[in-house]
Scaffold this active site. Structure first.
Site, PDB file in Angstrom:
ATOM      1  N   GLU B  87       0.809  -1.231   0.000  1.00 44.70           N
ATOM      2  CA  GLU B  87       0.000   0.000   0.000  1.00 44.70           C
ATOM      3  C   GLU B  87       0.833   1.269   0.000  1.00 44.70           C
ATOM      4  OE1 GLU B  87      -0.963  -2.649   1.512  1.00 44.70           O
ATOM      5  OE2 GLU B  87      -3.073  -2.905   1.009  1.00 44.70           O
ATOM      6  N   HIS B 156     -10.052  -5.018  10.892  1.00 46.47           N
ATOM      7  CA  HIS B 156     -10.676  -4.831   9.586  1.00 46.47           C
ATOM      8  C   HIS B 156     -11.999  -4.095   9.668  1.00 46.47           C
ATOM      9  CE1 HIS B 156      -7.734  -7.936   8.697  1.00 46.47           C
ATOM     10  NE2 HIS B 156      -7.918  -7.707   7.419  1.00 46.47           N
TER      11      HIS B 156
END
Lengths: 409, 359
Positions: B87, B156
């Site tokens: 990322e 998450h």
């Protein structure tokens, strides 16, 4: 011959002197073979480049390079200008006219000048915060650089950026976060490839940044996508106060790209740097993908103005480099010996440079800061609200649009 | 049993009128949020060659949540780019691509992973236009699912609305419906500043009725403008993303008890449509904010502060109440997870407390 390193101190003084004497002699002798006339009127001369070291490459950049008189004068002036403006910045900082961070490039001039000497108009550069020399070679005036450092209206970005945030066409800064400029640079190269504009991106980072994870993420994607990226580690031996040996398990930065081929270059020789970049441009524009370079250099000042630079290295070491490997001194000796220029011409340039920097400093000190209302300018290219909240809800600012973006598309 | 001729005639005419209906008001276009986002991406990529998509699994996998289904097949490797699981690297590269002349749409598989790249979203993207005094703009979109899903655990499930909407230089949208999703994603791509698009995984499969206008290639919604989903005169409910559904559910139940809620779908978090909220509160005199994210320094906190500083304060008959996620990391066990996210009864209780229907 053992690995040459200005800072390791591993070599004895005697062998150092011998090597330098030999080198200087070779430099002095070589041009006599090809120069046409004497008394600073040769139009061009051939020089030997310093030996390169290669990683996963078969052919090195050229062992010789031709330098014209015009190029010699330009490069000398550029290096001298950077040296002087950094010196002026140092003084301004001590006078508290420059605040915050100020990272000086003195000693590393041959890198930005050499690289720019090989760049074409479609190529771009991105670097970290040791960017004043880059701003200059990429086209910012000395006045605009000094005024940006003092935070005034005539600064490159109107005083809103400061030392670490200087930008101009094809120069994407000036970046404050260590290592962040590396994937951003790879992205610029991605745009070059996508738009098929033939440009390459030159992306610089230091020996300290070279261990950042995102640097390896950028290497990986640049290699997978065959991007025209030249990643360049400016290895000046120290990441702030930490020597390369204490920070990196491997200090062979030109090999750290692993599957990305690399080249080690002596960054004190401007012509060697320039020749290497010519090679890189050929390589990257023929679709072969990225390269990782390591340019061995040295910085005379500390990491920044808040670092005296002597707690982690000796004054002797700094002096040794200044006296035996200074890039401006070495270039001067070469081009005079090659009859490209005379010592008097260079002296004249020195005094012109001094004058230009002095004038710039005067303006940098006397110019005003932008109006306070401008703190609310250029937050968005397309602002959706007309006002910006101030310190209280009572006095909002009005969002203004002042500058024209230079990368509109 | 014989069917009367009249009945047959009625059935036939009914069938005929249904098949021949051309009423736009009762448009029967059903569009899922996923398809709305997909068509936004497709249309904008077709319209502008510099728009491209990058992220994990966006190309050959058709998107982790199938939002980019079919795009790689249509546009190829150059315009739909599968990235490694890096990322920080690919978000930085997306910023560079935007600086260098492209209009990247950078997908985070979920915004939880954006934390690995948040330096690029904030320092490389959102601040650059300002630091360069307007010389360099960054026309980039960061998009992906935000907030809690179902049973995915603490790492998450975070909502990043508060964090991103905190930062000047960014624009932040948080669509709820298919209309929102299509219109706001298209607006984000066309916008020349960095835009964060906070989608919601649990909404991807939700189907909404949309007008023909929404289906057109130029359907764009303005960033920074909220939508009144339901009008009411007793209390204002303000929500974004999936919490809008929650507010509407509560409003429906409350309507059965004679309490009429005005439900505002924020659509954007930055700019926040303060004017719409103020206008509504002046009318209803009561306010409850609803969000799934954590309470401290959240969206509801910002709304409260703005209302208190606005003329609407003097119209309030009761203090503002925030309904938020519980102030803990998200647990996995189903009943605990449900308890951590506001439910209809939480909103109803808040409304009744504010309106002093209950003590």
């Amino acid at each position: 011959m053992e690995q040459y390193s200005a800072w390791s101190g591993a070599r004895s003084t005697a062998s150092l002197m011998w090597t330098d004497f030999w080198e200087l002699s070779m430099r002095a002798l070589a041009p006599f073979m090809t120069s046409v006339r004497r008394n600073g009127s040769a139009t061009e001369a051939t020089f030997e480049t310093r030996p390169y070291k290669l990683h996963k490459l078969d052919d090195p950049p050229s062992g010789t390079t031709v330098c014209t008189r015009d190029d010699a004068l330009v490069m000398y002036r550029q290096m001298q200008m950077i040296r002087r403006l950094e010196s002026a910045a140092s003084n301004l900082y001590k006078e508290k006219a420059i605040r915050g961070f100020c990272h000086l490039y003195s000693g590393q001039e041959a890198i930005c000048v050499g690289i720019k000497g090989a760049m074409r108009p479609q190529d771009s550069v991105i670097t970290a915060y040791r960017d004043h020399g880059w701003a200059y070679t990429m086209g910012c005036s000395v006045t605009s650089i000094m005024a940006e450092l003092t935070g005034r209206t005539q600064g490159i970005v109107r005083g809103k950026g400061g030392s670490m945030h200087m930008y101009t066409k094809n120069f994407y800064g000036g970046n404050g976060i260590v290592g962040a400029q590396v994937p951003v640079g790879a992205g610029i190269a991605l745009a070059n490839k996508y738009l098929e504009n033939g440009g390459i991106n030159i992306c610089l980072y230091g020996d300290g940044a070279a261990n950042q994870g995102q640097v390896f993420e950028a290497y990986n994607m640049a290699k997978l996508m065959d991007l025209p990226s030249v990643f360049i580690c400016e290895n000046n031996g120290y990441g702030m106060g930490t020597s390369v040996d204490r920070a990196s398990a491997s200090t062979n930065y030109y090999t750290r790209g692993d599957y990305v081929p690399g080249i080690w270059i002596d960054g004190m020789d401007v012509l060697s740097v320039r020749e290497a970049i010519k090679y890189c441009i050929d390589y990257c524009t023929s679709g072969k993908g990225p390269l990782v370079l390591e340019v061995a250099t040295y910085r005379y000042h500390g990491h920044s103005m808040s670092d005296p630079g002597t707690s982690y290295r000796t004054r002797d070491e700094i002096q040794e480099v200044r006296q035996t490997r200074d890039p401006i001194m070495l270039f001067k000796e070469s081009i005079v010996a090659a009859d490209l220029v005379t010592a008097e011409e260079l002296k004249k340039i020195d005094s012109e440079v001094r004058k230009e920097v002095d004038e710039a400093v005067k303006i940098a000190k006397s110019d005003k800061e932008i109006a306070v209302q401008e703190l609310a300018a250029d937050v968005y290219l397309e602002p959706l609200e007309t006002t910006i909240r101030g310190t209280t809800p009572f006095d909002p600012y009005t969002h203004q649009r002042i500058s024209k973006a230079i990368n509109l598309h | 049993m014989a069917i009367s001729a009249t009945r047959v005639a009625q059935k036939l005419s009914g069938a005929l009128s249904r098949s021949f209906t051309t009423s736009r008001v009762a448009a029967a276009n059903q569009l899922t949020v996923r398809d709305a986002l997909n068509s936004a991406l497709d249309e904008e990529m077709e319209r502008d060659e510099t728009v491209f998509l990058l992220g994990e699994e966006v190309a050959q996998y058709d998107g982790a949540y199938k939002v980019s289904r079919g795009l790689w097949k249509k546009y190829g490797d150059k315009r739909v780019v599968d990235t490694p699981i890096t990322e920080s690297g690919f978000a930085g590269m997306a910023v560079g691509a935007a600086l260098g002349g492209l209009r990247p749409v950078c997908e985070f598989m979920t915004f939880n992973f954006s934390m690995q790249a948040i330096d690029h979203v904030i320092n490389s993207a959102s601040k650059t236009f300002y630091m360069s005094a307007g010389l360099l703009h960054v026309p980039i979109v960061f998009r992906g699912p935000n907030g809690s899903a179902a049973g995915v655990g603490a790492q998450h499930s975070q909502c990043f609305g508060a964090w991103y909407s905190h930062c000047p230089g960014l624009k932040v949208v948080s669509p709820y419906s298919s209309e929102d999703s299509k219109g706001l994603l298209k607006a984000a791509i066309r916008d020349s500043d960095p835009v964060v698009v906070l989608e919601n995984e649990l909404l991807y499969g939700s189907s909404f009725e949309v007008s023909d206008e929404v289906l057109s290639k130029d359907f764009v919604l303005p960033i920074g403008k909220a939508k009144i989903e339901r009008e009411g005169q007793h209390i204002t409910l303000v929500a974004h993303s999936r919490a809008v559904m929650l507010a509407l559910e509560a409003a429906k139940t409350l309507a059965g008890e004679g309490v009429e809620c005005e439900v505002i779908n924020l659509r954007s978090l930055r700019p926040l449509d303060e004017a719409a909220i103020v206008q509504s509160v002046i009318k209803t005199r009561n306010l409850v904010t609803v969000e799934q994210g954590w309470p401290q320094s959240g969206i509801g906190s910002e709304i409260c502060a703005r209302i208190v500083e606005s003329p609407a304060f003097h119209y309030l008959e009761s203090p503002v109440v925030r309904v938020t996620g519980v102030d803990v990391p998200m647990p996995y066990a189903k009943s605990l997870e449900i308890a951590c996210i506001p439910q209809s009864h939480d909103v109803i209780k808040a409304v009744k407390k504010v309106l002093k229907i209950i003590k």
